[in-house]
Scaffold this active site. Structure first.
Site, PDB file in Angstrom:
ATOM      1  CG  HIS A   1      -2.231  -0.843   0.642  1.00 14.18           C
ATOM      2  ND1 HIS A   1      -2.323  -2.204   0.859  1.00 14.18           N
ATOM      3  CD2 HIS A   1      -3.288  -0.499  -0.123  1.00 14.18           C
ATOM      4  CE1 HIS A   1      -3.426  -2.642   0.273  1.00 14.18           C
ATOM      5  NE2 HIS A   1      -4.029  -1.629  -0.326  1.00 14.18           N
TER       6      HIS A   1
ATOM      7  CD  GLU B   1      -9.786  -7.890  -4.578  1.00 12.48           C
ATOM      8  OE1 GLU B   1      -8.770  -7.202  -4.693  1.00 12.48           O
ATOM      9  OE2 GLU B   1     -10.720  -7.603  -3.811  1.00 12.48           O
TER      10      GLU B   1
ATOM     11  CG  ASP C   1      -5.497  -8.510  -3.020  1.00  8.04           C
ATOM     12  OD1 ASP C   1      -4.475  -8.759  -2.354  1.00  8.04           O
ATOM     13  OD2 ASP C   1      -6.333  -7.667  -2.681  1.00  8.04           O
TER      14      ASP C   1
ATOM     15  CB  CYS D   1      -9.428  -1.104 -10.290  1.00 15.24           C
ATOM     16  SG  CYS D   1      -9.849  -2.465  -9.196  1.00 15.24           S
TER      17      CYS D   1
HETATM   18  C1  PEP Z   1      -6.210  -5.143  -6.010  1.00 17.14           C
HETATM   19  O1  PEP Z   1      -6.129  -6.085  -5.219  1.00 17.14           O
HETATM   20  O2  PEP Z   1      -5.722  -5.154  -7.155  1.00 17.14           O
HETATM   21  C2  PEP Z   1      -6.896  -3.906  -5.614  1.00 17.14           C
HETATM   22  C3  PEP Z   1      -7.133  -2.955  -6.493  1.00 17.14           C
HETATM   23  O3  PEP Z   1      -7.241  -3.759  -4.301  1.00 17.14           O
HETATM   24  P1  PEP Z   1      -6.214  -3.374  -3.133  1.00 17.14           P
HETATM   25  O4  PEP Z   1      -4.911  -3.008  -3.772  1.00 17.14           O
HETATM   26  O5  PEP Z   1      -6.833  -2.257  -2.377  1.00 17.14           O
HETATM   27  O6  PEP Z   1      -6.153  -4.641  -2.359  1.00 17.14           O
HETATM   28 MG    MG Z   2      -7.331  -6.079  -3.444  1.00 13.99          MG
END
Ligand code: PEP
Ligand code: MG
Length: 542
Positions: free
Chosen positions: A192, A433, A457, A504
């Site tokens: 993150h 995901e 993910d 995304c």
């Molecule tokens: C992902 O897992 O690609 C996603 C967009 O969600 P996050 O990165 O918030 O887990």
């Molecule tokens: Mg995710």
């Protein structure tokens, strides 16, 4: 001072040179316990200077809080000043320094003793003060060691942040414009901290490993997030190299300017929507400025994580409404609460799990805790009356979860109707995901209006490679046949059902992957806003 080079993962593009700010939550470890005979006086003077510096910072914070109407919070900092200047603390440190203890270990020890004494009192209020005492002692020790133990919210000069790791709640606390970049010893491209850096448009180098420890005393740090290295205490030659690079980047940026306001479209005219990933409504204006054609992923969990209690339905409604209003007719896809894994939720008891990434997170938690899920769905339905809101569920593994979530949504709709509260239509989608969702996409598709592939993910679960583990970088790419095949399966199932597929996850903004995703049938790409102009350019060449 000689410069030290740290190599890591190129997590967010760009270069920066700036003052180092070391974020060291938790325990501080002084690197010396003893001092040399004869240096007692000098060391005590250093202690006094450190106290004065901490008092200056605390007073400034208290004054700022008072001036902005937060008098109650200001009192906490005023009490901290009193403790920092407490003669008993000074006496305790002096005694230890005279027996050749280092002032940093002395202040931590004396602070610890005071804290223990206070928490032993049979008084709840005083017991709670023990943490304040420890906190002030470690701020003084940090000042002596040469790093700041202050929280990131105290960052008041644009700086490069150095840390072992940074949680989303840490980065969310940084005042706007104060982080020039990030260097962390842990992490990967889809951690993150990397995602946050990209959406803030600042460079990040993560996963530099233990080498960071030796550079925590650096005054200045140069960081190259495109190449994946940082330089602690750079010499003048390095600084001028960085300046040259920075100019090049600025030139490239201005050549991409013209793509900000064009529609995402391939050379042969296929429409590809280029949207932004947001963590808050405040980011909407910047995203629109970068040319976002909507929001492909609004991570609602940040709204929950930046506070100590759960936000109410009304508070959520205001934020969601602000976001949809900012985008007018353009779609804003809200992802329902996705906590667990590396994201904790203040206000909800979360069990300690052996494998949090394989644990009680996302839709699994929301379906189990209706008092968490329902206010969010109600707030989203209400916001939908003010713009083009859509909703999607994270971490779905099979169609039964989608059916169950839609059922809760229908209940919320009926409740609002009964209560005569205004709400709007909202399309429902699912994030792909987990490999399970991709493999079962044909079962899920008839239940939803769209899929959005969360490659961050999806990659970690498909390749069994923790997204935060810097040793597994080789396996952390969506450009792997297994992942591309799963995205292909998702697109085929979607086509069959007449629904669309977006991406995304971070792969959506990677220039080298865009053509493959479009070829597989993806029609929406959602990314950190600063990546939008380049993505539009790449799409226009496909
Ligand atoms: C992902 O897992 O690609 C996603 C967009 O969600 P996050 O990165 O918030 O887990
Ligand atoms: Mg995710």
């Amino acid at each position: 001072m000689t410069e030290t080079r740290l190599t890591g993962v190129a997590a967010s593009d760009g270069v920066a040179v700036g003052k180092a700010f070391v974020h060291t939550p938790g325990e501080l470890a002084p690197d010396r316990d003893r001092i040399e005979k004869g240096s007692e006086k000098t060391e005590l003077a250093r202690f006094d200077e450190a106290v004065a510096a901490v008092v200056r910072k605390l007073t400034a914070t208290a004054e700022h809080l008072t001036a902005t109407g937060s008098g109650k919070e200001a009192e906490i900092f005023e009490a901290h000043v009193e403790f920092a200047e407490d003669p008993e603390l000074r006496d305790g440190v002096e005694e230890r320094v005279k027996s050749l203890g280092s002032p940093e270990s002395a202040v931590l020890a004396v602070g610890g003793e005071f804290a223990a004494m206070i928490s032993a009192m049979d008084d709840e209020y005083m017991a709670a003060r023990a943490d304040d005492v420890r906190d002030v002692a470690s701020q003084i020790a940090a000042e002596l060691i040469g790093c700041s133990a202050a929280g990131l919210e105290a960052l008041d000069k644009p700086s490069v942040v150095l840390a072992r790791s940074l949680a989303p709640s840490d980065t969310a606390r940084i005042p706007k414009g104060m982080a020039l970049g990030f260097v962390t010893s842990e992490g990967s491209k889809t951690s993150h901290v990397s995602i946050m850096a990209r959406s803030m448009g600042v460079p990040a180098v993560v996963g530099v490993g233990d080498a960071l420890e030796a550079s925590l005393g650096a005054e200045t740090v140069a960081i190259d997030g495109t190449e994946g290295f940082a330089v602690a205490d750079p010499d003048p030659e390095t600084i001028s190299d960085f300046e040259a690079k920075s100019e090049e980047i600025a030139d490239e940026k201005s050549s991409l300017e013209k793509f900000k306001n064009v529609e995402g479209r391939t050379k042969d005219g296929r429409r590809i929507e280029i949207s932004a990933n947001l963590g808050s409504a405040k980011e909407a204006a910047d995203a629109i400025e970068y040319g976002a054609e909507g929001v492909g992923l609004f991570r609602t969990e940040f709204l929950f994580m930046e506070r100590d209690e759960l936000p109410t339905e009304d508070e959520q409604f205001e934020v969601y409404k602000e976001a949809v209003e900012a985008f007018g007719e353009r779609p804003v896809i809200f992802r329902t609460l996705d906590v667990g894994g590396d994201k904790d939720l203040p206000g909800v008891e979360q069990p300690k799990e052996e494998n949090p990434f394989l644990g009680w997170r996302g839709i699994r938690m929301c379906l189990d805790v209706p008092e968490l899920f329902k206010p969010q769905l109600r707030a989203l339905l209400r916001a939908a009356a003010f713009g083009n809101a859509k909703v999607m569920f994270p971490m779905v593994a099979d169609v039964s979860e989608v059916v169950a979530a839609k059922k809760v949504m229908a209940e919320c709709r009926s409740e609002l109707e009964r209560e005569a509260i205004r709400f709007g239509d909202i399309e429902v989608g699912v994030m792909v995901e987990t490999p399970a969702a991709a493999v079962c996409a044909a079962d899920i598709a008839p239940e939803v209006s769209f899929f959005s592939v969360g490659t961050n993910d999806l990659v970690q679960y498909t390749l069994a490679a923790d997204r935060g583990n810097e040793k597994l970088e080789r396996l952390q790419s969506a450009d792997h046949p297994s992942v591309l095949r799963l995205i292909g399966m998702t697109c085929e199932a979607a086509k069959e059902a007449g629904i669309w597929v977006g991406v995304c996850g971070e792969a959506a903004g990677e220039p080298g992957l865009i053509e493959k995703l479009v070829a597989l049938g993806v029609t929406e790409l959602s990314m950190s806003a600063p990546r939008i102009p380049r993505a539009k350019k790449v799409v226009s060449e496909v």
